[in-house]
Scaffold this motif. Structure first.
Motif, mmCIF file in Angstrom:
data_model
loop_
_atom_site.group_PDB
_atom_site.id
_atom_site.type_symbol
_atom_site.label_atom_id
_atom_site.label_comp_id
_atom_site.label_asym_id
_atom_site.label_seq_id
_atom_site.Cartn_x
_atom_site.Cartn_y
_atom_site.Cartn_z
ATOM 1 N N UNK A 239 1.152 -0.855 0.095
ATOM 2 C CA UNK A 239 0.135 0.408 0.179
ATOM 3 C C UNK A 239 1.259 0.995 0.157
ATOM 4 N N UNK A 240 0.513 2.236 -0.718
ATOM 5 C CA UNK A 240 1.222 3.183 -1.163
ATOM 6 C C UNK A 240 1.469 4.091 0.252
ATOM 7 N N UNK A 241 0.869 4.216 1.447
ATOM 8 C CA UNK A 241 1.399 4.767 2.700
ATOM 9 C C UNK A 241 1.957 3.837 3.644
ATOM 10 N N UNK A 242 2.614 2.979 2.694
ATOM 11 C CA UNK A 242 3.045 1.464 4.048
ATOM 12 C C UNK A 242 4.414 2.043 3.446
ATOM 13 N N UNK A 311 5.233 -13.187 0.732
ATOM 14 C CA UNK A 311 4.127 -12.168 1.391
ATOM 15 C C UNK A 311 4.887 -12.027 3.173
ATOM 16 N N UNK A 312 4.891 -10.260 3.219
ATOM 17 C CA UNK A 312 5.049 -9.901 4.931
ATOM 18 C C UNK A 312 4.277 -9.047 5.607
ATOM 19 N N UNK A 313 4.580 -9.132 6.864
ATOM 20 C CA UNK A 313 3.270 -8.726 7.193
ATOM 21 C C UNK A 313 2.731 -7.484 7.186
ATOM 22 N N UNK A 314 1.558 -6.471 6.982
ATOM 23 C CA UNK A 314 0.883 -5.806 6.783
ATOM 24 C C UNK A 314 0.329 -4.714 7.568
ATOM 25 N N UNK A 315 0.708 -3.178 7.972
ATOM 26 C CA UNK A 315 -0.328 -2.918 8.940
ATOM 27 C C UNK A 315 -1.297 -2.661 7.967
ATOM 28 N N UNK A 316 -2.060 -2.773 7.386
ATOM 29 C CA UNK A 316 -3.350 -2.871 7.537
ATOM 30 C C UNK A 316 -3.835 -4.165 7.910
ATOM 31 N N UNK A 317 -4.258 -4.459 8.737
ATOM 32 C CA UNK A 317 -5.481 -5.703 8.963
ATOM 33 C C UNK A 317 -6.386 -5.974 8.063
ATOM 34 N N UNK A 322 1.189 -6.885 1.720
ATOM 35 C CA UNK A 322 2.427 -6.157 1.272
ATOM 36 C C UNK A 322 3.732 -7.867 1.277
ATOM 37 N N UNK A 323 4.812 -7.639 0.029
ATOM 38 C CA UNK A 323 5.069 -8.120 -0.695
ATOM 39 C C UNK A 323 7.052 -7.423 -1.187
ATOM 40 N N UNK A 324 8.027 -8.526 -0.371
ATOM 41 C CA UNK A 324 9.166 -8.152 -1.137
ATOM 42 C C UNK A 324 10.293 -9.044 -1.212
ATOM 43 N N UNK A 326 13.389 -10.427 -0.607
ATOM 44 C CA UNK A 326 14.905 -9.856 -0.491
ATOM 45 C C UNK A 326 15.058 -11.084 0.490
ATOM 46 N N UNK A 327 16.141 -11.279 0.551
ATOM 47 C CA UNK A 327 17.287 -12.388 1.441
ATOM 48 C C UNK A 327 16.901 -11.248 2.990
ATOM 49 N N UNK A 328 17.210 -10.358 3.295
ATOM 50 C CA UNK A 328 17.509 -9.841 4.947
ATOM 51 C C UNK A 328 16.250 -9.537 5.473
ATOM 52 N N UNK A 329 15.345 -9.731 4.768
ATOM 53 C CA UNK A 329 13.607 -9.271 5.138
ATOM 54 C C UNK A 329 13.527 -10.168 5.834
ATOM 55 N N UNK A 330 13.158 -10.223 7.356
ATOM 56 C CA UNK A 330 13.073 -10.966 8.462
ATOM 57 C C UNK A 330 11.376 -11.896 8.370
ATOM 58 N N UNK A 331 10.614 -12.690 8.143
ATOM 59 C CA UNK A 331 9.511 -12.786 7.399
ATOM 60 C C UNK A 331 8.339 -12.538 8.974
ATOM 61 N N UNK A 332 8.740 -11.732 9.836
ATOM 62 C CA UNK A 332 7.990 -10.771 10.663
ATOM 63 C C UNK A 332 7.855 -9.404 10.033
ATOM 64 N N UNK A 333 8.869 -8.833 8.904
ATOM 65 C CA UNK A 333 8.607 -7.948 7.871
ATOM 66 C C UNK A 333 10.454 -7.011 8.518
ATOM 67 N N UNK A 334 10.692 -6.999 9.342
ATOM 68 C CA UNK A 334 12.044 -6.360 9.993
ATOM 69 C C UNK A 334 13.195 -6.334 8.559
ATOM 70 N N UNK A 335 13.345 -5.455 8.567
ATOM 71 C CA UNK A 335 14.508 -4.809 7.574
ATOM 72 C C UNK A 335 15.090 -3.730 8.186
ATOM 73 N N UNK A 336 16.804 -4.338 7.709
ATOM 74 C CA UNK A 336 17.720 -3.131 7.669
ATOM 75 C C UNK A 336 17.524 -1.894 6.464
#
Length: 347
Positions: A239-242, A311-317, A322-324, A326-336
């Protein structure tokens, strides 16, 4: 713009694993290399990336100006990928393309009335009197005087010509509009008015829209959801805002860091992510993650294994996930954060 219930409706566009490769004397150009995206009714999806990322080729494949090498394009429930030109003709009412340069897309020998009437006539949607009334109505709706209908394209300004292109596209009430850099050929002074027009018409008529651009301010204003392309592949969708609030992929982070913001104080406090190296050639894309040659966070895994778009968790329930890729993005969506890593890629 879409509401919370629209994400479960039948898409007006469903692209699956789209590929478009071109043969050249030195090899195969992988312009589009496995793109998947959907657009729901009334939804605006922005497709962004650097020049050469393949985003315009995706748009041309959707409207069948370019023939896909592989994959599927489904428009309003119909798979148009392998349809003949004859079978495709009646379905062209459902999808229209607004080109980057209106000067090259409008027939210079035709009047504005003839240009807008042509798709109405080809699809046999109205008689002569009704078509003339509809042209006047469309011109008014896009902010032009009906008296301009008897002029030819060269007698109009660039902004007026683009408004004519939009009126022609909407003459047959399509379910999907593909807008390919619709403001980039216009003066800055008229870009905002054309964007406002597109936003108003989209809300009013409810068509889906694939908005292709490199202008991040424009896509933030117009799009419900954004897909980011790099070297023929989508690396992030959200989503654009996210996406603007919390970009996950290092390439998305770099793109957004380069976009100016109107607040001078905020602009001074931002950290620009400088990418190392040059954009690789689609003739010879790097192995593994295509972005690893410029990414300040790249690991050995990035250099050998292509990441999947996951798919990683989205802030919009309950909203669009949202999708990414990248190997560096964790399953919970945490990104460096690439902004706090020294640039070493490409050295």
């Amino acid at each position: 713009m879409t509401g919370p219930d629209d994400v479960h409706a039948t898409p007006v566009l469903d692209v699956r694993d789209l590929r478009r490769h071109f043969a050249s004397p030195t090899g195969t150009v992988r312009a589009v290399d496995g793109v998947s995206l959907t657009i729901g009714p009334g939804e605006v999806v922005g497709l962004v990336g650097e020049s050469g990322s393949g985003k315009s080729t995706v748009g041309r494949c959707v409207v069948r100006l370019d023939e896909p090498t592989d994959g599927r394009v489904v428009i309003d429930g119909t798979d148009v990928t392998t349809l003949s030109a004859r079978a495709m003709r009646p379905l062209r009412r459902n999808v229209h393309l607004v080109f980057q340069d209106p000067s090259s897309s409008l027939n210079p020998r035709m009047t504005i009335r003839q240009i807008i009437t042509e798709p109405i006539r080809l699809h046999r949607l109205a008689g002569r009197a009704e078509a003339a009334r509809r042209v006047d109505e469309l011109l008014r709706r896009v902010g032009l005087r009906p008296e301009l209908a008897d002029r030819k394209p060269h007698q109009l300004s660039g902004g007026q010509r683009q408004r004519v292109s939009i009126a022609r596209a909407l003459a047959v009430e399509p379910v999907l509009l593909v807008a390919d850099e619709p403001t980039s050929a216009l003066d800055v002074s008229v870009q905002a008015s054309v964007l406002n027009l597109l936003a108003d018409l989209q809300r009013e008529r409810g068509f889906g829209c694939l908005f292709i651009t490199h202008d991040l301010a424009a896509v933030e204003y117009l799009a419900d959801r954004i897909a980011v392309m790099y070297l023929g592949r989508i690396v992030e969708q959200a989503p654009a805002a996210e996406l603007f609030a919390d970009p996950k992929h290092p390439y998305t982070q770099a793109l957004l860091s380069a976009a100016p913001v109107p607040d001078p104080e905020e602009q001074r406090g931002r950290t620009r992510i400088l990418l190392g190296g040059d954009l690789p050639s689609p003739l010879d894309p790097p192995p593994g993650c295509h972005f690893h040659t410029r990414c300040p966070l790249a690991t050995d895994r990035c250099r050998t294994e292509a990441p999947e778009l996951r798919t990683v968790p989205s802030a919009e329930d309950g909203g669009v996930p949202r999708q990414v890729a990248c190997h560096l993005v964790a399953e919970d969506g945490t990104a460096p954060d690439a902004a706090h890593v020294p640039v070493t890629a490409g050295v």
